[in-house]
Design a protein around this motif. Structure first.
Motif, PDB file in Angstrom:
ATOM      1  N   HIS A  18       0.842  -1.209   0.000  1.00  0.00           N
ATOM      2  CA  HIS A  18       0.000   0.000   0.000  1.00  0.00           C
ATOM      3  C   HIS A  18       0.872   1.252   0.000  1.00  0.00           C
ATOM      4  O   HIS A  18       0.553   2.233  -0.680  1.00  0.00           O
ATOM      5  N   TRP A  21       2.333   1.559  -3.533  1.00  0.00           N
ATOM      6  CA  TRP A  21       1.303   2.000  -4.488  1.00  0.00           C
ATOM      7  C   TRP A  21       0.994   3.487  -4.301  1.00  0.00           C
ATOM      8  O   TRP A  21       0.790   4.216  -5.261  1.00  0.00           O
ATOM      9  N   ALA A  22       0.953   3.940  -3.057  1.00  0.00           N
ATOM     10  CA  ALA A  22       0.601   5.335  -2.779  1.00  0.00           C
ATOM     11  C   ALA A  22       1.765   6.291  -3.031  1.00  0.00           C
ATOM     12  O   ALA A  22       1.570   7.374  -3.581  1.00  0.00           O
ATOM     13  N   GLU A  23       2.965   5.890  -2.639  1.00  0.00           N
ATOM     14  CA  GLU A  23       4.114   6.796  -2.690  1.00  0.00           C
ATOM     15  C   GLU A  23       4.973   6.620  -3.925  1.00  0.00           C
ATOM     16  O   GLU A  23       5.774   7.492  -4.245  1.00  0.00           O
TER      17      GLU A  23
END
Length: 125
Positions: A18, A21-23
């Protein structure tokens, strides 16, 4: 006896994915700083190495640190996990999964109406 290779990710592996995917691509320290809980640097490093061995992330050496980048998308992982749940818990029946969500009130009439609208739109494509 060696453990069978699992396609599904553990809860901690998912937390790390996660973050990626976000950063976007990140080194161990950056992943560690963005996790929702405190973990030792070596723990994060070990988990990223496991994800690399599983083929879920790739790494490139930049200066003296590895940069990790997801190889699989969030939707691919979600699809694998949902398929696994449908197979293992509902005997392959997606309808049984939906019925269970309705019975446990995880899927309200309002959410069901939204899903029906999405299905109608998909049918028109």
């Amino acid at each position: 006896m060696p453990r069978p290779k699992s396609e599904n990710l553990t809860p901690l592996e998912l937390e790390i994915m996660h973050v990626l995917w976000a950063e976007g691509p990140a080194n161990v320290q950056s992943v560690q700083q963005h996790l929702p809980r405190e973990l030792a640097y070596t723990t994060v490093q070990t988990m990223l190495n496991i994800l690399h061995r599983k083929g879920k992330v790739k790494r490139t050496l930049k200066d003296r640190a590895y940069i990790y980048k997801p190889v699989v998308s969030r939707s691919q992982v979600l699809g694998q996990h949902v398929s696994d749940i449908v197979e293992r818990l509902f005997g392959g029946s997606a309808e049984s999964l939906v019925m269970s969500l309705i019975e446990t009130k995880h899927l309200t009439p309002k959410k069901l109406a939204r899903l029906n609208k999405l299905l109608e739109e998909e049918g028109k494509k």
